[in-house]
Scaffold this active site. Structure first.
Site, mmCIF file in Angstrom:
data_model
loop_
_atom_site.group_PDB
_atom_site.id
_atom_site.type_symbol
_atom_site.label_atom_id
_atom_site.label_comp_id
_atom_site.label_asym_id
_atom_site.label_seq_id
_atom_site.Cartn_x
_atom_site.Cartn_y
_atom_site.Cartn_z
ATOM 1 N N SER A 279 2.506 -0.018 0.508
ATOM 2 C CA SER A 279 2.218 -1.383 0.068
ATOM 3 C C SER A 279 3.393 -2.271 0.446
ATOM 4 C CB SER A 279 2.014 -1.383 -1.445
ATOM 5 O OG SER A 279 2.319 -2.660 -1.980
ATOM 6 N N LYS A 285 4.019 2.635 -4.062
ATOM 7 C CA LYS A 285 2.643 2.998 -3.723
ATOM 8 C C LYS A 285 2.464 3.774 -2.426
ATOM 9 C CE LYS A 285 -0.996 1.288 -5.052
ATOM 10 N NZ LYS A 285 -2.220 0.533 -4.946
ATOM 11 N N GLU A 292 -10.699 5.240 2.586
ATOM 12 C CA GLU A 292 -11.457 4.021 2.261
ATOM 13 C C GLU A 292 -12.164 3.495 3.508
ATOM 14 O OE1 GLU A 292 -9.022 1.805 -1.176
ATOM 15 O OE2 GLU A 292 -7.822 2.299 0.567
#
Ligand code: ARG
Length: 396
Positions: A279, A285, A292
């Protein structure tokens, strides 16, 4: 540069740009197949006494050389050529002279494009099913690596029955293998020789041997009558994209499970850093973007399928230029599917289960207990069900 159908008045540049659209670049992938079909057609012309041996040799040699040069990136289809078929005939004629102008006897770009597409799709189908099988094999490897790892089996996203990694992965592997098998059924529609139908109504006055080109190109049958040929354009495409959509939906549902298993709350699965992204704002993160995007891909496949169906729906019979628009969604879905199937085995090989995080609710064995009561005592299942439920309530 003029087109082979130009007869004097120049084509408005804007019309060329609009009608050729992306077609000239999309045809790049059909060049090798168009050459194969053109050589078969020319050989048949010789056998029918419609082409001299010297001309056939020149055509065959010229097309073969053009094919090799194209494969090495030495030339591309250019916009002024309009499409790949025209580009090939122009370059062939530049290379071998007037004999190049003899290859188009008894054919039209309308049957030519179908022949090239069918030959291309035959290969694409094999690549797609090989990609699907590779994903299934990676799932089977995962199941074997995690042979003894228990998982909750979910219904309604609630813990339901005991399951395991091999059972979870094996279900996906079996369905994906089934999708690969279903893809191969498209060969039935691709196995018909369109050549000799020409613009869509055959070649009156010309004794062509459609059986000969069928045999040379490995088609299972000659597509008859000639008027069926253009009616069939878009149908193999739609069938293929339907199976691609189903396949990507299975792969997307697998990705959806992996994404759930990767959450902090589940924590069943660990992905190595190399397979996650970071991130820009949150230093802690690691994101499973790969899965996805895999999940998201079935939407594109489905949209491509709908586009293909919509292009053909309500078209009158005979060739219509609308049919050219089939190539974009067709190639887009095939490319996306191959890319998705290509990355997935490596991602699955990189994935491991965190057994310490997997907790099965003890009540997950309730159905098994009821089944055992029936086997042991011969009571109706409903009674066993109530007894186990009562026991659980008492202990809960
Ligand atoms: N690029 C065209 C297609 O894909 C080839 C056939 C063109 N035929 C024609 N009559 N303009 O449909």
């Amino acid at each position: 540069m003029s087109r082979l159908w130009d007869k004097g008045a120049p084509l408005d540049e804007r019309v060329l740009r609009f009608t050729a659209g992306e077609d000239f670049s999309l045809d790049e992938r059909l060049i090798a197949y168009d050459i194969r079909a053109s050589i078969a057609h020319a050989e048949m012309l010789l056998e029918q006494g419609l082409l001299a041996r010297a001309d056939l040799e020149a055509i065959r040699g010229g097309l073969t050389a053009l094919g090799q040069a194209h494969a090495q990136g030495q030339w591309h289809v250019e916009l002024p050529d309009e499409d790949g078929h025209t580009a090939l005939e122009r370059r062939l004629t530049e290379r071998i002279g007037p004999a190049g102008g003899r290859v188009h006897l008894g054919r039209s770009r309308n049957d030519q494009v179908l022949a090239a597409l069918r030959l291309y799709l035959r290969d694409a189908l094999e690549d797609l099913s090989a990609g699907a099988i590779a994903v299934a094999q990676a799932l089977e490897r995962l199941g074997a690596r995690e042979q003894t790892t228990a998982l909750p089996g979910y219904t309604h996203m609630q813990q339901a029955m005991p399951s395991s990694v091999p059972l979870w992965a094996g279900g996906f592997a079996a369905e994906i293998r089934d999708d690969a098998e279903a893809l191969r059924h498209v060969h039935r529609r691709l196995g018909r020789n369109p050549l000799g139908s020409a613009a869509g109504y055959g070649t009156p006055g010309l004794p062509l041997d459609r059986e000969a080109t069928r045999e040379k190109l490995g088609f299972a049958s000659v597509q008859e009558p000639v008027t069926a040929v253009q009616l069939s354009r878009g149908k193999a495409e739609a069938e293929l994209l339907f199976h691609v959509t189903i396949l990507l939906q299975d792969v997307g549902r697998l990705a959806a499970d992996v994404l759930l298993f990767c959450t902090e709350e589940f924590g069943f699965v660990r992905l190595p850093e190399a397979f996650t992204t970071g991130s820009s704002i949150m230093p802690q993160k690691r994101n499973p973007d790969l899965f996805e995007l895999i999940r998201g891909r079935s939407a594109t496949a489905q949209a491509c399928l709908l586009e293909v169906l919509a292009i053909c729906a309500k078209l009158p019979s005979g060739y219509q230029r609308d049919l050219q628009l089939l190539k974009f969604p067709l190639f887009r879905a095939i490319d996306l599917a191959l890319e998705t199937l290509g990355i997935l085995p490596a991602a699955l090989d990189a994935l491991s289960f965190r057994t310490e995080r997997i907790r099965l609710d003890p009540a997950i064995h309730a159905a098994e207990e009821a089944n055992r009561l029936v086997v042991r005592e011969g009571i109706p299942f409903r009674e066993a069900y109530r007894r186990v439920a009562a026991k659980l309530k008492g202990s809960g």
